[in-house]
Design an enzyme around this catalytic site. Structure first.
Site, short mmCIF file in Angstrom:
data_model
loop_
_atom_site.label_atom_id
_atom_site.label_comp_id
_atom_site.label_asym_id
_atom_site.label_seq_id
_atom_site.Cartn_x
_atom_site.Cartn_y
_atom_site.Cartn_z
N MET A 40 0.84 -1.20 0.00
CA MET A 40 0.00 0.00 0.00
C MET A 40 0.88 1.25 0.00
O MET A 40 0.46 2.33 0.41
CB MET A 40 -0.95 0.00 1.20
CG MET A 40 -1.99 -1.11 1.11
SD MET A 40 -3.53 -0.77 1.98
CE MET A 40 -2.95 -0.60 3.66
N GLY A 41 2.13 1.09 -0.49
CA GLY A 41 3.03 2.23 -0.55
C GLY A 41 3.67 2.53 0.80
O GLY A 41 3.73 1.67 1.68
N HIS A 62 9.41 0.86 2.81
CA HIS A 62 10.56 0.86 3.71
C HIS A 62 11.33 -0.43 3.49
O HIS A 62 11.00 -1.23 2.61
CB HIS A 62 10.10 1.00 5.17
CG HIS A 62 9.04 0.04 5.59
ND1 HIS A 62 9.26 -1.32 5.71
CD2 HIS A 62 7.72 0.21 5.88
CE1 HIS A 62 8.15 -1.92 6.08
NE2 HIS A 62 7.19 -1.03 6.18
N HIS A 95 9.59 -3.83 3.14
CA HIS A 95 9.07 -4.17 1.81
C HIS A 95 10.19 -4.70 0.91
O HIS A 95 10.01 -5.68 0.19
CB HIS A 95 8.42 -2.95 1.15
CG HIS A 95 7.19 -2.46 1.83
ND1 HIS A 95 7.16 -1.27 2.53
CD2 HIS A 95 5.94 -2.98 1.94
CE1 HIS A 95 5.95 -1.08 3.02
NE2 HIS A 95 5.19 -2.11 2.68
N GLY A 145 4.98 -10.40 4.38
CA GLY A 145 5.75 -10.36 5.62
C GLY A 145 5.02 -11.02 6.78
O GLY A 145 3.79 -10.94 6.87
N LYS A 184 5.06 -10.01 9.73
CA LYS A 184 4.56 -9.03 10.70
C LYS A 184 3.03 -9.07 10.73
O LYS A 184 2.42 -9.00 11.78
CB LYS A 184 5.05 -7.62 10.36
CG LYS A 184 4.60 -6.58 11.40
CD LYS A 184 5.15 -5.21 11.12
CE LYS A 184 4.45 -4.54 9.99
NZ LYS A 184 3.04 -4.16 10.34
N LEU A 193 9.50 -2.93 11.37
CA LEU A 193 9.29 -1.84 10.43
C LEU A 193 7.86 -1.87 9.91
O LEU A 193 7.32 -2.93 9.61
CB LEU A 193 10.28 -1.94 9.27
CG LEU A 193 11.49 -1.01 9.39
CD1 LEU A 193 12.29 -1.32 10.65
CD2 LEU A 193 12.38 -1.09 8.17
N SER A 194 7.26 -0.68 9.83
CA SER A 194 5.87 -0.55 9.39
C SER A 194 5.70 0.82 8.77
O SER A 194 6.35 1.79 9.19
CB SER A 194 4.94 -0.68 10.60
OG SER A 194 3.63 -0.26 10.27
#
EC number: 6.3.2.1
Length: 282
Positions: free
Chosen positions: A30-31, A34, A37, A149, A151, A186-187
């Site tokens: 969704m853009g 980081h 991704h 991911g 996460k 990371l998010s």
């Protein structure tokens, strides 16, 4: 790197690649890209001839309109990140009409109950939105392998279930959580935190590591109590939920059975930003 801005351009591109027998790896986003991704594309690069990204903020998976409005968007920045990485051959940036040609609404899915656990309890319809956009992207891009991911472990489980039920010829690959040096997962949402709050949020990962250690000697009710105590002491942080669940069914458990695999899941709100994390319990 090709930038494909509509469905027709994508279809022409995919048709050419398939004619050449290219093996396609894909990871949707969704853009607000980081390094987490990029770790998906690193994995995809190892196993495929062609790596495709997509950038699409999917309106049907947001329960809160304000959350959708605040979601960080900077497509030019994202394209630059992908170009500079050297990992991606093409990025698909569809319009809403390319994904939802008639109404912007979700299909209804049966994920065998996976959708009713954890995130599903507080975000009704969220996973229908996820399933709808991912299935449509899969049908348009026709990847051999798709990367997600860990996460978002529940999302990963749900996409695997959707592919199984729809009998799509795609292998779903889970990729380990990419963490900052502090341990914070990371998010894209981290961009909404000040640097000092990102540093303070490393307590989430530290708490999960403690859970992994405690799980060898401590009961789950006692572990939950200890976690609540940790976050009661953190200023500007609110523990939304912490639980331990069976990795296969995602059902919460209060007891460890020797023949099952378990994972700890946590959601913490830091200065109004909702951070999620999880850890396999060894």
């Amino acid at each position: 790197m090709e930038v494909l801005k509509n469905k027709k351009t994508l279809q022409d591109f995919i048709e050419r690649q398939k004619e050449m027998g290219k093996r396609i790896g894909f990871a949707p986003t969704m853009g607000a890209l980081h390094k987490g991704h990029l770790s998906l594309y690193e994995e995809a690069r190892k196993e495929n001839d062609l790596v495709i990204s997509s950038i699409f903020v999917n309106p049907t998976q947001f329960n809160n309109p304000e959350d959708l409005e605040k979601y960080p968007r900077d497509v030019n920045r994202d394209i630059l990140i992908l170009q500079n990485s050297g990992l991606v051959d093409a990025v698909y940036i569809p319009e809403v009409a390319d994904i939802y040609p008639e109404k912007t609404e979700s299909q209804h899915y049966d994920f065998d109950g996976l959708e009713n656990e954890m995130e599903g309890k507080s975000r009704p319809g969220h996973f229908d939105g996820v399933g709808t956009v991912v299935e449509e992207l899969f049908r348009q891009i026709q990847p051999d392998n798709a990367y997600f991911g860990e996460k978002d472990f529940q999302q990963l489980a749900i996409i695997k279930k959707m592919v199984e039920k729809k009998k799509l010829p795609i292998k779903i690959k889970g990729v380990s959580i990419y963490r900052a040096e502090s341990g914070l997962a990371l998010s894209s949402r981290n961009q909404r935190l000040h640097e000092d709050r990102k540093e303070a949020s490393k307590i989430i990962y530290e708490a999960l590591k403690k859970v992994d250690s405690w799980s060898k000697t401590t009961t789950i009710p006692d572990i939950k109590e200890k976690i609540q105590e940790i976050f009661d002491q953190q200023q500007g942080m609110q523990l939304e939920y912490f639980l331990i669940a069976d990795e296969e069914t995602l059902k919460e458990t209060d007891f460890f059975h020797e023949d099952r695999s378990y994972r700890a899941f946590i959601v913490v709100i830091v200065d109004g930003v909702r951070l999620i994390d999880n850890m396999h319990l060894s």
